[in-house]
Design an enzyme around this catalytic site. Structure first.
Site, PDB file in Angstrom:
ATOM      1  N   MET A   1       1.046  -4.408   4.453  1.00 36.39           N
ATOM      2  CA  MET A   1       1.572  -3.390   3.578  1.00 36.39           C
ATOM      3  C   MET A   1       0.423  -2.600   2.962  1.00 36.39           C
ATOM      4  O   MET A   1       0.261  -2.590   1.761  1.00 36.39           O
ATOM      5  CB  MET A   1       2.423  -4.056   2.501  1.00 36.39           C
ATOM      6  CG  MET A   1       2.893  -3.156   1.390  1.00 36.39           C
ATOM      7  SD  MET A   1       3.684  -1.655   1.857  1.00 36.39           S
ATOM      8  CE  MET A   1       5.030  -2.245   2.765  1.00 36.39           C
ATOM      9  N   PRO A   2      -0.411  -1.968   3.775  1.00 37.31           N
ATOM     10  CA  PRO A   2      -1.478  -1.161   3.197  1.00 37.31           C
ATOM     11  C   PRO A   2      -0.947   0.131   2.566  1.00 37.31           C
ATOM     12  O   PRO A   2       0.045   0.696   3.008  1.00 37.31           O
ATOM     13  CB  PRO A   2      -2.368  -0.832   4.391  1.00 37.31           C
ATOM     14  CG  PRO A   2      -1.987  -1.810   5.439  1.00 37.31           C
ATOM     15  CD  PRO A   2      -0.557  -2.134   5.200  1.00 37.31           C
ATOM     16  N   LEU A   3      -1.638   0.570   1.530  1.00 35.60           N
ATOM     17  CA  LEU A   3      -1.392   1.847   0.887  1.00 35.60           C
ATOM     18  C   LEU A   3      -2.714   2.599   0.921  1.00 35.60           C
ATOM     19  O   LEU A   3      -3.720   2.093   0.412  1.00 35.60           O
ATOM     20  CB  LEU A   3      -0.928   1.632  -0.552  1.00 35.60           C
ATOM     21  CG  LEU A   3      -0.745   2.870  -1.417  1.00 35.60           C
ATOM     22  CD1 LEU A   3       0.340   3.770  -0.859  1.00 35.60           C
ATOM     23  CD2 LEU A   3      -0.411   2.452  -2.847  1.00 35.60           C
TER      24      LEU A   3
END
Length: 125
Positions: A1-3
């Site tokens: 879940m990279p931002l």
């Protein structure tokens, strides 16, 4: 879940910016096993008077420098992060043609309970 938050000087064409987003997504899929469709990225463009990158640490940066900040779950290994840095530099060098000296990456680790991906729920806590 990279931002991801990407900062760069204004003025590059849409195809250039899309190549950055595509390269970053591919690098994360390859180096971090990010799931398909996990694309949470923004690009912020800045006038020259609002964007500065020095040449510290023996790296000669140009006006084409991009600052990439990636927030991820706090479970990535140092080896995964190193592979990610290498792959990002390689892919952005291929397209849109950014010199490796101009690729600045910062990874921030965040505990899983710090994330809500929608519906007001802490999906990973």
């Amino acid at each position: 879940m990279p931002l991801l938050h990407i900062s760069m000087r204004a003025g590059k064409p849409e195809a250039y910016r899309q190549a950055i987003l595509d390269g970053l997504y591919r690098a994360m899929r390859e180096a971090l096993n990010v799931p398909e469709g996990d694309e949470f990225m923004t690009i912020s463009e800045h006038d020259a008077s609002n964007f500065r990158c020095g040449n510290a640490y023996g790296v000669k940066r140009s006006d084409d420098a991009v600052l990439i900040q990636i927030t991820v779950f706090a479970l990535r290994t140092p080896e995964q992060k190193k592979a990610l840095y290498r792959r990002i530099a390689e892919l952005l060098g291929e397209s849109p043609g950014i010199r490796s000296e101009d690729v600045f990456v910062n990874v921030l680790d965040a505990p899983a309970e710090n994330w809500s991906v929608g519906n007001g729920i802490a999906q990973f806590a």
